[in-house]
Design a protein around this motif. Structure first.
Motif, PDB file in Angstrom:
ATOM      1  N   GLU A  92       0.830  -1.209   0.000  1.00  0.00           N
ATOM      2  CA  GLU A  92       0.000   0.000   0.000  1.00  0.00           C
ATOM      3  C   GLU A  92       0.864   1.258   0.000  1.00  0.00           C
ATOM      4  O   GLU A  92       0.541   2.247  -0.666  1.00  0.00           O
ATOM      5  N   ILE A  93       1.930   1.233   0.765  1.00  0.00           N
ATOM      6  CA  ILE A  93       2.847   2.378   0.782  1.00  0.00           C
ATOM      7  C   ILE A  93       3.420   2.600  -0.622  1.00  0.00           C
ATOM      8  O   ILE A  93       3.444   3.725  -1.141  1.00  0.00           O
ATOM      9  N   LEU A  94       3.871   1.506  -1.252  1.00  0.00           N
ATOM     10  CA  LEU A  94       4.427   1.614  -2.601  1.00  0.00           C
ATOM     11  C   LEU A  94       3.378   2.168  -3.556  1.00  0.00           C
ATOM     12  O   LEU A  94       3.675   3.012  -4.409  1.00  0.00           O
ATOM     13  N   ASP A  95       2.168   1.691  -3.387  1.00  0.00           N
ATOM     14  CA  ASP A  95       1.100   2.088  -4.295  1.00  0.00           C
ATOM     15  C   ASP A  95       0.831   3.586  -4.212  1.00  0.00           C
ATOM     16  O   ASP A  95       0.648   4.252  -5.225  1.00  0.00           O
ATOM     17  N   ILE A  96       0.846   4.104  -3.009  1.00  0.00           N
ATOM     18  CA  ILE A  96       0.605   5.540  -2.862  1.00  0.00           C
ATOM     19  C   ILE A  96       1.840   6.330  -3.320  1.00  0.00           C
ATOM     20  O   ILE A  96       1.738   7.299  -4.058  1.00  0.00           O
TER      21      ILE A  96
END
Lengths: 145, 959
Positions: A92-96
């Protein structure tokens, strides 16, 4: 010791992120592990099999996102589910951060992934668990010169 | 297209992107290598011109890192200088990339022999830069240095240990001091404190002396658990775990703070919104804190005792923790949407259940949890089945649950567990095996082992070896019937399948080797095993046979086959032909074993019909292509033809000595289950009792089977209050009797003799029974074990037995002490009688000669000769000096009233709880060095004089 190593492999077994937190492996072991782990995990079916499997007297916790396997190796006494969900947190961090992340982002920004890991799992240990704090921190670091 | 736009905006180096995409588009490996080589030459020449700016250096080092990550690190032999240029820069992004690049380059250096050498080399290379950046006023620089430390000086425990005597210890210390300062200074920002907490843990792990010898740091580190910032707490937990394992005495002090944190988040729902993950507050922190507590309950001190237990905690913490566990379990039963929420909730649930056992949950609560987990085993989600099995393993191992105690419950669940042994996921199958291993006990081992044997043929290749090891361990651990043990193990070997030409099979060599060890060490197994093997082999003359069975057969029949030669169907000819027929069907390794067997048969039965066959075989095989076989055959041929009396051969094949292995080597191959369980609490205690594979003694049968040589110690104990009670090759037991009227304390010291001779510890030392032979109702004495000896005896250990004499003890009422222990691979049982006799309560009574005479007469008048007096004549086995007799009487507790003309008068008081008795004695001898004694005893207790005189007769008659 927390996470021993974290791998992101694509379905063909090419590594997209490799972080050996444990520095005691030799180069030969590293490449051997990657191919063994790929063989092990890609042969497992996601419907009838769990996200956990023992490997080299530790255990692997993994999850597939599109064409990529996110895999971490943890101690036998550590909580599988907790680290499984932590992989999702990382995704999720990577996605944001990459604004809808895809495989190419990981390839081209390989060095940035190490910077990101340093804010989440320093030395294989969980350092921060607040998404907002991590994203704020990454933004701040990007702003430095 | 969108992706292209995106990374261009985020990525700083166009040239790098181009290079990566270019490599990605290579047709084959050759083309990729070519492109890499061209780029390396390009970068090398660029680096040779000293005019590169920071951006360019960053770009080229990035390319180098990328090439290294592709696995081509061996062709990179430059760039270190540029890394240091960047690390020494004051531009943040340059310094940052410099640290990354140097960590990759130094870490990929394979020239260092050991990890420690590598660590020392890295420290030496980067030491000055690290010190500078750790001391810098810029905290981001501090962070970079600390991150570098975390990414290069990390390895699993114990692999690298720096000590004070290392030449660069001072450098390590300097770094550690600086990191410690970063962590503990309240002025520092939380980001730096989080990172330095992790760095400090890693550094202390490789240099533990720093924290072991430092008493000032620990209290300060412990205080950090009271931090408000949840990030600091979670980053400090690994450090605290590490330190508390070294200093378990501090564990207790930290629990109240951890309980408070948990209570606040889980029960009171107080958590900063930033730390919510979907709908769950700080799930990872909760799990880590619960796990921290679980592990704290498992920490043991040097004596192997757990340092933490619920009674050592304050009431408030216990209350809070119980609430936390209850609430976590309750939360998990609430339906919640979304996989992330469900996963977080379940991760907390399973961790809470693992902790519950230590909080002294009631048996009902534990059984409730077990019940709930058993239901989850039917879940459709594989993860849930897997995790429930895991939690059940911990629960059963750590609690004394009686959940499966009833036969119905056990059988009902056994069906479920066996079903899971056939789950679609091997991870689940493995956990089910671990669970069955864990719940196996003395009441159910036969059904569990039978199930496992039945499962064996269908089990995965990967699991078979584990399965065989677990079956072997369980069978050895619980077997009380030697026939059952042999049958079970031979069954395992025969279904274990064949092996490859190299002798590699599903069953690892340790398994059959262990069986052989046990057969060698337990005499009563030898004949049984021989006949069972022959019967197994006979059943299957031409069909498939198990090579492992042949291996055991080769050994056991060679050693002990002659013991059953007298049984017609199993005679030595039959044995030989079975093995001989197998010879060409087995691997070279087994053939080599068989050659030795044949040599043994030949020497033991020089006139048998098969001898020419053996000599022929030796002759043929002395031409073998295999060096091992050829050598053996040649040597054996010489041994068997050199002299007709096999003088030399006989010395070669002496009977096999007892194995002295310290413990079952299979325990090391048990796999993950032992690590998951942690310390075995109560369970291990109940298991150790049953380790004697020899036929289990029936109740009260000890008296019939007293160990050899028991009497010498017993006899000595009748009249000496300290000395040697028992001694054999392995063990020596000394004793001391402390007499306090009718209270007697016998202190036995068990000394391990085997340590000196064969270096073995005595393990599983158990007082099986103290069988008192006095009547059960209204016993004449009460006996109790006050202090039990250690299970493992390296040197010596004490045992204290207390005896209260209630009434007049007859001479045949002495108890039998039954001990069991293991030494090497052998099981030993001792049944030793020791004297509990009335005479032990004797205390001297100082009276004058005239008083003696008065009382002597009184007893005669009151009780008469029949009841009050007993006289005996004793012929000594050896001549004794008169003065020795006097000394002996004193030692027994008599006051010597008069000693005149070879006539001794003594007086004393016999004590029992019920009553005391006056005891008078007259001993007459005929000469100075005497052989003949005449003794008259008078006692105020009716009939007591007879008891005393017969005790004296036993003592003196066998001196």
């Amino acid at each position: 010791m927390g996470i021993h190593f974290l791998l992101v492999l694509n379905r063909q077994g090419k590594s997209r992120l490799v972080k050996w937190f444990d520095n005691s492996y030799t180069n030969q072991q590293k490449s051997q592990y990657i191919s063994e782990i790929h063989r092990l995990i890609s042969s497992r079916d996601s419907k009838n099999q769990s996200n956990f499997i023992e490997f080299q007297s530790n255990k692997l916790v993994y999850r597939r996102y599109a064409g990529l396997y996110f895999i971490s190796s943890i101690d036998l006494i550590d909580s599988e589910l907790s680290y499984l969900e932590s992989l999702h947190f990382f995704v999720e961090i990577l996605d944001i951060y990459f604004n809808n992340v895809c495989e190419v982002d990981l390839v081209l920004n390989f060095y940035k992934l190490y910077y990101i890991l340093d804010e989440l799992y320093l030395g294989g240990e969980i350092q921060e668990i607040s998404k907002k704090k991590i994203l704020d921190r990454l933004e701040y670091l990007d702003s430095l010169n | 297209m969108q992706g292209q736009l995106k990374h261009q905006s985020k990525s700083q180096f166009k040239g790098l992107n181009q290079f990566i995409l270019d490599l990605k588009n290579s047709i084959d490996q050759d083309e990729e290598n070519k492109k890499i080589n061209i780029e390396i030459e390009n970068i090398r020449s660029k680096f040779n011109h000293n005019s590169l700016n920071g951006y360019q250096k960053k770009k080229y080092l990035c390319k180098i890192i990328y090439i290294c990550l592709l696995g081509k690190s061996d062709i990179i032999d430059f760039g270190i200088k540029e890394c240091f240029d960047l690390i020494n820069s004051n531009v943040f992004s340059e310094k940052k990339l410099g640290y990354l690049a140097i960590s990759v380059l130094l870490n990929n250096d394979n020239s260092k022999v050991s990890v420690k050498e590598k660590f020392n080399y890295i420290l030496e290379s980067v030491f000055n830069e690290l010190i500078k950046d750790l001391k810098s006023q810029d905290e981001e620089f501090n962070c970079l240095a600390i991150q570098f430390i975390c990414s290069v000086f990390n390895c699993s425990e114990d692999k690298v240990v720096i000590t004070d005597s290392d030449s660069n210890a001072q450098d390590w210390l300097e770094i550690i001091d600086l990191v410690y300062a970063c962590f503990t200074s309240p002025l520092q920002k939380t980001i730096l404190r989080k990172k330095s907490a992790i760095a400090l843990k890693l550094l202390l792990q490789i240099y533990p002396e720093v924290i072991i010898s430092n008493n000032n740091w620990t209290p300060r580190l412990i205080k950090l658990i009271d931090e408000k910032d949840l990030g600091v707490i979670i980053s400090s937990l690994p450090l605290l775990t590490f330190v508390l394992n070294l200093k378990p005495q501090f564990v207790k002090t930290i629990i109240p703070s951890i309980s408070k944190h948990l209570f606040k988040i889980v029960v009171e729902n107080k958590c900063n919104p930033e730390y919510y993950y979907y709908e769950i507050p700080a799930p990872w922190l909760i799990v880590k804190l619960l796990q921290f507590l679980e592990q704290s309950f498992l920490i043991a001190n040097k004596e192997g005792e757990q340092v933490l237990s619920i009674d050592k905690l304050d009431n408030q913490s216990v209350f809070e923790l119980r609430q936390v566990v209850a609430k976590s379990i309750q939360n998990a039963s609430q339906p919640i949407k979304g996989l992330s929420n469900r996963n977080s909730q379940s991760s907390i649930l399973f961790q809470a259940v693992s902790l519950a056992v230590f909080l002294e949950a009631s048996p009902e609560a534990i059984n409730g949890a077990i019940n709930a987990l058993l239901m989850l085993l039917n879940s459709n989600e594989t993860n849930t089945r897997y995790l429930s099995l895991d939690a059940l393993i911990k629960l059963f191992a750590r609690s004394n649950s009686n959940y499966l105690a009833s036969k119905e419950k056990f059988e009902e669940n056994l069906i479920l567990f066996v079903k899971l042994l056939n789950d679609k996921d091997i991870s689940v199958r493995r956990k089910s095996l671990d669970l069955l291993y864990t719940i196996c006990d003395i009441s159910n081992y036969t059904s569990i082992i039978n199930q496992l044997l039945e499962y064996f043929p269908t089990a995965d290749f990967l699991l078979k070896s584990e399965l065989a090891i677990k079956i072997t361990i369980l069978a050895e651990k619980f077997a009380t019937d030697s026939t059952w043990y042999v049958t079970t193990m031979l069954k395992l070997l025969s279904i274990g399948g064949g092996s490859t030409s190299n002798g590699v099979g599903f069953i690892s060599n340790e398994v059959w080797e262990r069986i052989v060890q046990i057969v060698v060490n337990n005499e009563d197994l030898q004949k049984k095993t021989c006949s069972k093997i022959i019967i197994k082999l006979l059943k299957n003359p031409n069909g498939q046979f198990s090579e492992n069975l042949i291996k055991v057969g080769a050994f056991v029949l060679g050693e002990y086959g002659d013991q059953i030669n007298n049984i017609e169907d199993l005679n030595i000819n039959i044995q030989f032909h079975l093995l001989f027929d197998a010879y060409f069907k087995v691997s070279l390794l087994t053939r080599a074993m068989l050659l030795s067997t044949f040599l043994k048969l030949l020497v033991k039965f020089p006139n048998a019909n098969f001898v020419p066959d053996i000599v022929d075989l030796f002759e043929i095989e002395s031409q073998s292509m295999d060096l091992e076989i050829q050598t053996r055959a040649h040597e054996y041929l010489k041994l068997s033809t050199l002299n007709t009396d096999f003088k030399l051969a006989k010395t070669v094949i002496k009977p096999f000595p007892i194995f002295n292995q310290l413990e079952n080597p299979l325990m090391n191959r048990l796999g993950s289950v032992s690590k998951i369980i942690g310390l075995n609490r109560s369970r291990s205690k109940s298991l150790v009792l049953a380790q004697n594979i020899a036929n289990k003694p029936v109740e009260n049968s000890f008296s019939e089977s007293l160990s050899n040589n028991w009497y010498a110690g017993y006899h000595r104990m009748l009249y000496f209050d300290a000395g040697i009670f028992y001694e054999d090759q392995l063990i020596k037991i000394t004793y001391r009797v402390i007499k306090n009227n009718f209270d007697l304390t016998y202190i036995f010291t068990i000394l391990n003799k085997s340590f000196k001779s064969i270096g073995a510890n005595i393990t599983s030392f158990t007082v099986l029974n103290i069988e008192s032979l006095t009547q059960k109702n209204n016993p004449n004495y009460i006996i109790g074990l006050k202090n039990i000896p250690n299970k493992t005896i390296r040197d010596k250990s004490n045992m204290e037995i207390q005896i209260k004499i209630r009434n007049i003890i007859e001479n045949n009422e002495s108890p039998i002490l039954s001990l069991t222990f293991q030494c090497g691979g052998s099981f030993n049982q001792l049944n030793l009688k020791f004297p509990v006799i009335l005479l032990k309560s004797l205390t001297p009574s100082q009276i004058t000669v005239s008083e003696f005479q008065n009382r002597w007469t009184q007893i005669g008048q009151l009780l008469g000769i029949e009841q009050g007096e007993s006289s005996i004549e004793i012929d000594l086995s050896h001549r004794q000096n008169y003065s020795n007799i006097v000394r002996l009487l004193t030692r027994l507790g008599f006051y010597i009233v008069e000693d005149l003309n070879f006539k001794i008068s003594g007086a004393g008081i016999l004590h029992s709880q019920k009553s005391n008795y006056g005891l008078l004695i007259e001993v007459e001898v005929n000469e100075e060095i005497c052989k003949h004694l005449r003794i008259v005893v008078r006692c105020t207790g009716g009939g007591v004089s007879d008891i005393i005189s017969s005790t004296l007769k036993e003592i003196l008659g066998k001196l």
